[in-house]
Design an enzyme around this catalytic site. Structure first.
Site, PDB file in Angstrom:
ATOM      1  N   GLU A 500       0.660  -0.955   0.065  1.00  0.00           N
ATOM      2  CA  GLU A 500      -0.033   0.191  -0.018  1.00  0.00           C
ATOM      3  C   GLU A 500       0.718   1.365   0.012  1.00  0.00           C
ATOM      4  O   GLU A 500       1.820   1.320   0.918  1.00  0.00           O
ATOM      5  CB  GLU A 500      -0.978   0.157   1.303  1.00  0.00           C
ATOM      6  N   GLU A 531      -3.929  -7.025   2.693  1.00  0.00           N
ATOM      7  CA  GLU A 531      -2.672  -7.454   3.065  1.00  0.00           C
ATOM      8  C   GLU A 531      -2.212  -8.934   2.739  1.00  0.00           C
ATOM      9  O   GLU A 531      -1.433  -9.303   2.515  1.00  0.00           O
ATOM     10  CB  GLU A 531      -2.380  -7.255   4.797  1.00  0.00           C
ATOM     11  N   ASP A 556       0.680  -4.604  12.956  1.00  0.00           N
ATOM     12  CA  ASP A 556      -0.441  -5.018  13.592  1.00  0.00           C
ATOM     13  C   ASP A 556      -1.407  -5.517  12.234  1.00  0.00           C
ATOM     14  O   ASP A 556      -2.503  -6.339  12.495  1.00  0.00           O
ATOM     15  CB  ASP A 556      -1.198  -3.883  14.056  1.00  0.00           C
ATOM     16  N   HIS A 598      -2.087  -0.251  16.066  1.00  0.00           N
ATOM     17  CA  HIS A 598      -0.876   0.259  15.326  1.00  0.00           C
ATOM     18  C   HIS A 598       0.395   0.244  15.943  1.00  0.00           C
ATOM     19  O   HIS A 598       1.547   0.647  15.553  1.00  0.00           O
ATOM     20  CB  HIS A 598      -1.159   1.853  14.827  1.00  0.00           C
TER      21      HIS A 598
END
Ligand SMILES: Cc1ncc(C[n+]2csc(CCOP(=O)(O)OP(=O)(O)O)c2C)c(N)n1
Ligand SMILES: [Mg+2]
Length: 822
Positions: A500, A531, A556, A598
Site C-alpha cells: 500500500e 494485506e 498489526d 498500530h
C-alpha cells in the site's frame, strides 16, 4: 511524483446509471458432429480415457479409505483424500488446452486436476523432453519405480509416472512428487505446469495472482488457472486476489508491453457445496456464482457459467477465454458447474443432501453421457470404451501395488536421518539475480534524487569533530534499507516491490522515497488494501522464480495476512520436497504513537512459525547489511523495522555505513558494547533502551554491561551469547514485544539450558506489558524503559547498592500477574 490521472469532480458528480451486460450461462450447445472440426477421433477418445483414469484413481482411493482394500490389495491410508468422483469432465475440460507453460493452482480436492493436467502435458510433450524431465526429477527416484520391468512407450511410461508420483505423494512416500511432504491436498509437479494445491480453502486465490504477475512482468509464456471451490468465493484471499488481479493500473498506468490485464482465470469448480453447506440457496447469496464478476470491473471479469458436466463445453470456454487473456484483457472468472458423487471426504455420510439429488446427478454422469455421445456419433464403439475402462482398472491396480510397497516406495527415513525434513525447511542459497536480462529502470542510479541526497549525508552519527550530526544531514536507518533495495533493483531484473502506498507516496515512512523516479510501474506499484493478497501474491511470484518485496505498513496488519504468513509463505519450500524456492522479503513496520492497533511488535508470533527467517535490525549498518543478505537469499524473510528508529544514525559501526555493497549474514548477533559484569540481549529498537540502562549501570553502580543485539531471531547463533554469559554470569533480555510467550522467553530458556552452569541467576526477561499498547503519552508505562532493566537486575539478579526499585518484581508479583492473565 504525482500521477497525472486527475479525478475531475465535474465528471464523477454527473448523474447516471451503471448498466451490466449479460453473463452467459451454459450457452455451449454444439453437437459432436459440429465439434468434429476441432477434434480428431483420437482426441475425442482421449478425453474419455482421461476422465476414466481420474474416476478409477479416485474410486480406488475411496475403496482404500472406506474398506482398506482395492482389488485384493490391502492398505490403510490414515491421511486425507478429498475425492472428485463426478467432477472429471470439469477437470479434463480445464486441462485439455493447457500446455506446460500454463500453470494450474488448486485446492484440497485437486487429484483430478493434477491427473488431467499431467495427461494433457504428456500428450503435448515431445518424448525426449518428457523422458529427460522424468529422469531428472529428484534424481530419477520416482521414475525408477515405474520404469522397472516396464515395456511400453515413453508416453505410456509417463502416464505411469504421473499416476505413481501423485499416488505415492498421497501416501506420503519419498518417491512421490514432493517426497511425501505435500500429501493428498498439496501434491504438485511443476514440470507439467502443476503448481501447489492448497488445503486452506481459497488459499490459491491470491497465490495464483502472483504467478500471473510473474508471467506478465517477466514476459513468460502461458496463462495461470486458479482452480478453487465455489465455497471459497467467501474467503478473504479469494476476494483480495480478485481485487489485486483486476486493478485498473494494469491497463491505465503500466506502459508498453506491460500494459494490459493479467493472464489469469479464476476457475471456480462449482459443485454447489462447501462441505455440507449449499452455496446455492444457503451459505452464499450469489445464486449463480458467475454473477460476482459483474461487480468487479467493467469487463465483468468476462464471467461465464460453463456446464462442467460436458468436457467439450469446458474446453470451448477455455479456448475462448484464452484469447481474452492473450489480448491482455484478463483476468477471467469461470463458474464451472459440476457435482461430486463422493462425499466431501470418504467418511462423510452425505447427511446434508437428499438421495434424490445425488441420484439425479448420477443419472447424468458425465462419463457415461460423454461416452454415449461418442458412440452415437460413430466416433468409437462401446467395446473400445469398455476396453479403456478395463485397462484403466489394471493400470490403477498396478500403480497402487507399487505405491503401497514399502521397499519400492518408502517414507522418508527419519529414523536414520532425523533432520531430513529440517534440511528442507530452507533453501539457503545465494542468488544475485534470477534472470540475466537488463533490469527495467527509468534512470541511471547516480541521477536518482534520493541517491544524490544520501551522498551528501554523514554516514556516522558524529561528525569529524565528534559532534552529533543534525537530523537533516544524518544518514538514517531508512536510508540503509533503501540503499540495499535500490541496489538490488539494478541487479535483479525480476525484483519487484508492492504494497500500500509504495509508489508516489514513497512507501511506508519514506523508506521508498526515490524509488518511484527509478522504476516503472511493473516493478513498483501500489496495491489494494489487501494485506493477505500483498503477501499471497508475493508467494506466487516467488515460487515461480522471481524475487519480491512485499510491504506491510504496520505490524498489526500482519493479522490480515495471517494465512499467508503462517500457512503459505513458510511451508511451500518443505512441502515441495525443497524444490521450490521462496525469495520473498516481507517488510513489516512496527509502529508507535498510534495506540493499540498500530503499535504492537509481533516478531515473536512470526518467529514461532517454522520456515520463516526473521530479522529485526536496529542500526543503519545492520539494516543495510541484513537487507542485502535477505535480498540475495532464496528464503522467505520477515524483515521487521521499528518506526521509532527509522531516523537514527549509525552509532556503533566505526566508520559509519559503507557506501558499497556488504552483507551481514542472517543469524549472527552483534556485540554492540563490551562489558564484563552483565549481559543485556536485545531485539530491535530496545537496543537504545539497553544502551541507556548500561550507562546508568556504569554511572551509578560501576557495572560494565555487555550489550548484544540479536539482529536476527531466526536463524540464531547462540554461541556469542553463551560466550558472553560465561564471562558475566548474568543476563537480561529485552524487547518491545509483550513479554508473555515472547521470543525473549524462548531465548531465556535456551540460554538457561546452554549456560546453566555459568549463570549466577536465571535469565530475566524485560518485555512490554501484556496489555493493549496505550496512547503515546502512556507508552512509557508499556514499553520497556531503562529503569525497568535496572529494576529487573536489582530484583531478580543482583541487588544494586542503594537502589530503590519502582517496579518491584517478586515471585509473588510474577505469580499474581500470570494468575490474572496480564
Ligand atoms: C480456511 C479453511 N476453512 C475451512 C476448511 C475446512 N474445509 C475443507 S474443504 C471445505 C469446503 C470447501 O468447499 P469448496 O471451496 O466449495 O470446495 P469443495 O470441497 O466443494 O471442492 C471446508 C470448509 C479449510 N480447509 N480451510
Ligand atoms: Mg464446492
Amino acid at each position: 511524483m504525482p500521477r497525472t490521472q486527475n479525478i475531475d469532480p465535474k465528471e464523477v458528480r454527473k448523474p447516471g446509471f451503471i448498466t451490466f451486460g449479460k453473463i452467459p450461462v451454459n450457452q455451449y450447445s454444439k453437437t459432436i458432429a459440429e465439434e468434429r472440426e476441432n477434434y480428431s477421433d483420437a482426441d475425442f477418445i482421449r478425453i474419455y480415457r482421461d476422465m476414466v483414469i481420474i474416476r478409477e484413481f479416485e474410486t480406488m482411493l475411496n475403496s482404500i479409505k472406506t474398506k482398506n482394500e482395492y482389488r485384493g490389495i490391502q492398505y490403510n491410508h490414515p491421511g486425507p483424500a478429498h475425492l472428485s468422483i463426478g467432477q472429471e469432465a470439469a477437470a479434463v475440460g480445464m486441462a485439455y488446452t493447457l500446455g506446460t507453460d500454463d500453470y494450474i493452482f488448486g485446492s484440497h480436492r485437486s487429484h483430478g486436476e493434477i491427473i488431467a493436467k499431467g495427461l494433457s502435458a504428456i500428450n503435448k510433450l515431445d518424448e525426449e523432453v518428457l523422458y529427460s524431465l522424468m529422469k531428472n526429477y529428484f534424481g530419477g527416484n520416482t521414475l525408477r519405480v515405474v520404469e522397472k520391468d516396464f515395456t511400453g512407450d515413453i508416453k505410456e511410461l509417463a502416464v505411469h509416472f504421473l499416476l505413481y508420483g501423485a499416488l505415492a505423494e498421497i501416501f506420503a512416500r519419498e518417491t512421490g512428487f514432493n517426497k511425501g511432504l505435500g500429501g493428498s491436498m498439496h501434491a504438485f509437479f511443476t514440470p507439467f505446469g502443476i503448481y501447489p494445491n492448497n488445503a486452506i480453502v481459497g488459499g490459491s486465490g491470491d497465490i495464483s495472482v502472483g504467478a500471473a504477475l510473474y508471467k506478465k512482468i517477466n514476459n513468460k509464456p502461458g496463462i495461470v488457472v486458479c482452480n478453487i471451490g465455489d465455497a471459497s468465493m467467501a474467503c478473504g484471499p479469494v476476494w483480495e486476489g480478485i481485487c489485486f488481479a483486476t486493478m485498473d493500473q494494469y491497463r491505465k498506468l503500466w506502459s508498453g508491453e506491460y500494459q494490459g490485464g493479467l493472464p489469469l482465470i479464476f476457475n471456480f469448480m462449482n459443485n454447489f457445496y462447501g462441505m455440507g453447506g449449499q452455496t446455492y440457496g444457503e451459505t452464499m447469496g450469489f445464486g449463480i456464482l458467475a454473477r460476482v464478476g459483474a461487480g468487479v470491473n467493467p469487463d465483468m471479469m468476462h464471467a461465464e457459467r460453463v456446464d462442467g458436466y460436458n468436457p467439450l463445453a469446458v474446453i470451448d470456454a477455455f479456448r475462448r477465454k484464452r484469447k481474452i487473456l492473450e489480448e491482455k484483457k484478463g483476468p477471467v472468472l469461470l463458474d464451472t458447474l459440476t457435482y461430486r458423487f463422493s462425499g466431501h471426504s470418504p467418511s462423510d455420510a452425505s447427511s446434508y443432501r437428499t438421495k434424490e439429488e445425488l441420484e439425479a446427478w448420477m443419472q447424468e454422469d458425465s462419463i457415461t453421457a460423454y461416452g454415449k455421445s461418442l458412440t452415437e456419433a460413430g466416433i468409437t464403439s462401446q467395446e473400445t470404451l469398455d476396453e479403456i475402462r478395463e485397462n484403466t482398472t489394471e493400470l490403477i491396480t498396478h500403480i497402487l501395488r507399487l505405491s503401497v510397497d514399502p521397499k519400492l516406495s518408502p517414507h522418508i527415513n527419519l529414523e536414520a536421518d532425523s533432520d531430513a525434513i529440517g534440511r528442507m525447511m530452507f533453501s539457503n542459497q545465494q542468488v544475485e539475480k534470477f534472470d540475466n536480462r537488463q533490469p527495467d529502470t527509468l534512470m541511471p542510479p547516480d541521477e536518482n534524487p534520493r541517491v544524490k541526497a544520501i551522498k551528501a549525508k554523514e554516514r556516522f552519527y558524529l561528525d569529524k569533530n565528534g559532534n552529533p550530526v543534525s537530523k537533516a544531514k544524518l544518514y538514517q536507518l531508512r536510508d540503509g534499507i533503501f540503499e540495499a533495495i535500490f541496489d538490488r533493483f539494478y541487479k535483479d531484473p525480476t525484483l519487484v516491490a508492492w504494497g500500500e502506498e509504495n509508489r508516489d507516496w514513497g512507501g511506508a515512512f519514506a523508506v521508498y522515497r526515490g524509488l518511484t523516479e527509478a522504476l516503472p510501474y511493473h516493478r513498483l506499484f501500489n496495491t489494494p488494501i489487501a494485506e493477505g493478497a500483498i503477501v499471497g501474491a508475493a508467494i506466487g511470484y516467488g515460487m515461480c522464480g522471481g524475487r519480491v518485496i512485499a510491504e506491510i505498513m504496520y505490524c498489526d496488519f500482519l493479522g490480515r495476512a495471517g494465512d499467508e504468513v503462517f500457512n503459505q509463505l513458510p511451508k511451500w519450500q518443505a512441502m515441495s520436497g525443497n524444490l521450490i524456492k521462496m525469495p520473498v522479503v516481507v517488510r513489516v513496520s512496527v509502529g508507535s504513537k498510534y495506540g493499540a492497533q498500530h503499535s504492537q511488535d509481533w516478531s515473536s508470533l512470526v518467529a514461532h512459525i517454522p520456515g520463516l527467517k526473521v530479522v529485526f535490525p536496529a542500526t543503519p549498518y545492520d539494516a543495510k547489511g541484513l537487507m542485502n543478505s535477505a535480498l540475495n537469499g532464496t528464503d522467505p524473510v520477515i524483515f521487521f523495522e521499528s518506526q521509532r528508529i527509522y531516523d537514527v544514525g549509525e552509532m556503533f559501526h566505526e566508520g559509519g555505513v559503507p557506501e558499497g555493497y556488504y552483507e551481514i549474514p542472517l543469524g549472527e548477533p552483534d556485540i554492540k558494547r563490551k562489558g564484563n559484569d552483565i549481559t543485556i540481549l536485545t531485539i530491535g529498537a530496545t537496543l537504545y533502551t539497553a544502551v541507556k540502562a548500561a550507562d546508568i549501570l556504569k554511572e551509578k553502580y560501576g557495572l560494565e554491561a555487555e550489550i548484544i543485539d540479536a539482529r536476527t531471531l531466526v536463524p540464531f547463533n547462540y554461541e556469542p551469547v553463551i560466550e558472553s554469559v560465561k564471562k558475566t554470569g548474568r543476563i537480561v533480555l529485552a524487547s518491545d514485544a509483550s513479554s508473555r510467550g515472547s521470543f525473549l522467553k524462548e531465548m531465556a530458556q535456551t540460554i538457561t539450558e546452554l549456560a546453566f552452569d555459568y549463570l549466577d541467576a536465571p535469565p530475566v526477561v524485560v518485555g512490554s506489558r501484556n496489555w493493549i499498547v496505550p496512547a503515546f503519552e502512556m507508552e512509557k508505562y508499556f514499553f520497556p524503559q531503562p529503569e525497568w532493566i535496572i529494576d529487573a537486575i536489582h530484583c531478580r539478579i543482583m541487588p544494586l547498592k542503594n537502589h530503590n526499585p519502582v517496579h518491584i518484581i517478586t515471585d509473588e508479583s510474577v505469580i499474581k500477574l500470570n494468575r490474572e492473565g496480564v
